[in-house]
Design a protein around this motif. Sequence first.
Motif, PDB file in Angstrom:
ATOM      1  N   GLY A  72      -0.227   4.064 -18.237  1.00  0.00           N
ATOM      2  CA  GLY A  72       0.802   4.975 -18.729  1.00  0.00           C
ATOM      3  C   GLY A  72       1.887   5.230 -17.701  1.00  0.00           C
ATOM      4  N   LEU A  73       2.111   4.243 -16.808  1.00  0.00           N
ATOM      5  CA  LEU A  73       3.127   4.375 -15.766  1.00  0.00           C
ATOM      6  C   LEU A  73       4.386   3.618 -16.202  1.00  0.00           C
ATOM      7  N   PRO A  74       5.523   4.302 -16.293  1.00  0.00           N
ATOM      8  CA  PRO A  74       6.750   3.594 -16.677  1.00  0.00           C
ATOM      9  C   PRO A  74       7.081   2.480 -15.675  1.00  0.00           C
ATOM     10  N   LEU A  75       7.253   1.264 -16.201  1.00  0.00           N
ATOM     11  CA  LEU A  75       7.662   0.117 -15.395  1.00  0.00           C
ATOM     12  C   LEU A  75       9.012  -0.344 -15.920  1.00  0.00           C
ATOM     13  N   VAL A  76      10.000  -0.320 -15.025  1.00  0.00           N
ATOM     14  CA  VAL A  76      11.372  -0.657 -15.399  1.00  0.00           C
ATOM     15  C   VAL A  76      11.812  -1.862 -14.565  1.00  0.00           C
ATOM     16  N   VAL A  77      12.423  -2.827 -15.233  1.00  0.00           N
ATOM     17  CA  VAL A  77      12.966  -3.971 -14.495  1.00  0.00           C
ATOM     18  C   VAL A  77      14.487  -3.925 -14.589  1.00  0.00           C
ATOM     19  N   ALA A  89       6.243   8.823 -10.490  1.00  0.00           N
ATOM     20  CA  ALA A  89       6.920   9.050 -11.765  1.00  0.00           C
ATOM     21  C   ALA A  89       7.179   7.728 -12.480  1.00  0.00           C
ATOM     22  N   ALA A  90       7.557   6.691 -11.737  1.00  0.00           N
ATOM     23  CA  ALA A  90       7.873   5.391 -12.343  1.00  0.00           C
ATOM     24  C   ALA A  90       8.039   4.378 -11.217  1.00  0.00           C
ATOM     25  N   VAL A  91       8.039   3.096 -11.583  1.00  0.00           N
ATOM     26  CA  VAL A  91       8.330   2.044 -10.626  1.00  0.00           C
ATOM     27  C   VAL A  91       9.441   1.182 -11.215  1.00  0.00           C
ATOM     28  N   VAL A  92      10.446   0.895 -10.373  1.00  0.00           N
ATOM     29  CA  VAL A  92      11.586   0.086 -10.787  1.00  0.00           C
ATOM     30  C   VAL A  92      11.543  -1.218  -9.992  1.00  0.00           C
ATOM     31  N   LEU A  93      11.481  -2.320 -10.701  1.00  0.00           N
ATOM     32  CA  LEU A  93      11.368  -3.644 -10.081  1.00  0.00           C
ATOM     33  C   LEU A  93      12.682  -4.406 -10.258  1.00  0.00           C
ATOM     34  N   GLY A  94      13.301  -4.738  -9.140  1.00  0.00           N
ATOM     35  CA  GLY A  94      14.517  -5.527  -9.212  1.00  0.00           C
ATOM     36  C   GLY A  94      14.176  -7.008  -9.335  1.00  0.00           C
ATOM     37  N   ASP A 141       0.825  -1.211   0.000  1.00  0.00           N
ATOM     38  CA  ASP A 141       0.000   0.000   0.000  1.00  0.00           C
ATOM     39  C   ASP A 141       0.859   1.261   0.000  1.00  0.00           C
ATOM     40  N   VAL A 142       2.019   1.205  -0.668  1.00  0.00           N
ATOM     41  CA  VAL A 142       2.949   2.330  -0.659  1.00  0.00           C
ATOM     42  C   VAL A 142       2.334   3.585  -1.273  1.00  0.00           C
ATOM     43  N   GLY A 143       1.315   3.420  -2.119  1.00  0.00           N
ATOM     44  CA  GLY A 143       0.713   4.571  -2.792  1.00  0.00           C
ATOM     45  C   GLY A 143       0.223   5.635  -1.842  1.00  0.00           C
ATOM     46  N   VAL A 144      -0.253   5.235  -0.665  1.00  0.00           N
ATOM     47  CA  VAL A 144      -0.792   6.223   0.282  1.00  0.00           C
ATOM     48  C   VAL A 144       0.321   7.055   0.912  1.00  0.00           C
ATOM     49  N   MET A 145       1.574   6.653   0.746  1.00  0.00           N
ATOM     50  CA  MET A 145       2.685   7.373   1.352  1.00  0.00           C
ATOM     51  C   MET A 145       3.317   8.388   0.390  1.00  0.00           C
ATOM     52  N   LEU A 146       2.848   8.415  -0.853  1.00  0.00           N
ATOM     53  CA  LEU A 146       3.486   9.250  -1.873  1.00  0.00           C
ATOM     54  C   LEU A 146       2.751  10.571  -2.055  1.00  0.00           C
ATOM     55  N   ILE A 174       0.103  -1.373  -9.027  1.00  0.00           N
ATOM     56  CA  ILE A 174       0.378  -0.453 -10.136  1.00  0.00           C
ATOM     57  C   ILE A 174      -0.670   0.656 -10.162  1.00  0.00           C
ATOM     58  N   ARG A 175      -1.941   0.285 -10.004  1.00  0.00           N
ATOM     59  CA  ARG A 175      -2.995   1.300 -10.052  1.00  0.00           C
ATOM     60  C   ARG A 175      -2.848   2.321  -8.913  1.00  0.00           C
ATOM     61  N   SER A 176      -2.447   1.845  -7.737  1.00  0.00           N
ATOM     62  CA  SER A 176      -2.298   2.770  -6.605  1.00  0.00           C
ATOM     63  C   SER A 176      -1.143   3.747  -6.847  1.00  0.00           C
ATOM     64  N   LEU A 177      -0.068   3.267  -7.471  1.00  0.00           N
ATOM     65  CA  LEU A 177       1.037   4.168  -7.808  1.00  0.00           C
ATOM     66  C   LEU A 177       0.597   5.195  -8.854  1.00  0.00           C
ATOM     67  N   HIS A 178      -0.220   4.760  -9.784  1.00  0.00           N
ATOM     68  CA  HIS A 178      -0.740   5.674 -10.802  1.00  0.00           C
ATOM     69  C   HIS A 178      -1.608   6.753 -10.155  1.00  0.00           C
TER      70      HIS A 178
END
Length: 513
Positions: free
Chosen positions: A111-116, A86-91, A48-53, A77-81
Amino acid sequence: MTSTLEPALSVRQVLGLERVLAGEPEVVAGAAQLDRPVRWVHVAEAADVGVMLSGGEMVLTTGVLLAGDEAAQAEYIRSLHRAEAAAVVLGLGRAFPAAPEVMRRAAERCGLPLVVLHRPFPFAELTEEVQSRLVRRKFAAVSLSESVRTALTGLITAGAPLQRLLDEVAQHSACPVVVTNLAHRVLATAGERSAVDDVLRDWERISRQAGGSEGDGWIRAELGGRGERWGRIVLCGYRGDTATGRLLADRAAEALVLHRMLGGTATGSWEEQSAQSLLTDLVSGVVPARQLLPRARAAGLPVNRRTFVPLVVRDGDPAQLDRVLRMLGLPSLVAELADCATAVLLSLARDQDAGVLTANFAARLRSEAPGTVVAAADPRPAWDDVPAGLREARHVAEAVADALDLPDVVRLRDVHLRGLIRLLRDDPHVQSFAERELDGLLCGPDEDLLAVLRTYLATGRNKSRTAQLHHVSRPALYRRLEAIQGRLGVDLDDFEQAASVHIALLAHDAQQG
């Protein structure tokens, strides 16, 4: 006006950092949104990190708490949107050996940049790198902003003109700077001349584009106060980051508004100053006419397939000139020159009768201000011939400054001897001749005799007309003419002697003028 935007890196710039490249980043969704600004980097594993941004964060995660729960992955993903991340980076690693398809599809839809990251990568290094860069950029931008504000305030305090302020802004922004009114007409410019000319050459088209995305370096700030807008300043092709460009534009706008409020338009409105600068450059011939064409077009003067009529008006009120021109629907530029003269450049369609329209303008103007002299050069079908036309019109206006019974429109053919004397007025021989011929009057205390002589010769030695203009009786005029002839030692009834005195008087008046 104070900008609330802090300088930021874009997602694309973060992914291009050397430390990030070591993790072999791959954009698997939202590739069209890589120019989003990154205001901060946040490492979080909570679902639930979206509520902290608060927006603009790049979120780094291994997704360990999302593995095996596709619904949670999509909602993540939807909560981040929704939080405008700005983007989410997944290791990639034990939780996700490859990019999870559910997250990829959700990110693409949002339309959220997803980077691995394909190789193990310490998130702490990325956080440290980005945060330090953001802090440095923030303080660099604030320092630049304060430096610009201090410099512009100092110039305003010193009474610097608008152009000096814009030159300072252009120096800090390293790009062309343009000030326009709300109709997109260019009022002033600054920057490298060739770069400014490139901007102005197609101003009508590119000025409309300037109101759109700022991604191409076109950054605007509105000019106005007390709830009223009256113009804008545009940084054209600013190469730095957008947030810093906005700070610069805001500082420049603040200074221009203050400059205007403190009487920076005492020498005329910015529109008037723009026209004066352009016409002064045209008259002087220092700048080739072709280089001034983009400025004329950007100032709103029609220049394509037009006929130009150069005019110089003596003893006319520029505001009255402008009003008459607007009333007659004549596109033009109007600017005050020296010695109570005003330059007017008409721009007429090729099928319009330049002679008739010029005569109509002059007649209307002289009906409202009878003492006005309207001097005109012949119409110029080519822009390159306009400077010579303006100089010709100014010469005509100066040559007939004291003439009587002038037509509504005075042209070169009307100046006759006056024009020649005007051209030769600085010749030492002509000066000596004038002083020698008029010595008996110039050394005397009675200026009235010189004025009577001037009128007498200008009216073709018409005694009745001269007496009428000077409000004296014929006998009184005869006594003054006798006094003049006695002091000069000439017979004014003799044509050659009268002509010699007339030429000397014209030369004397031209030198005094």
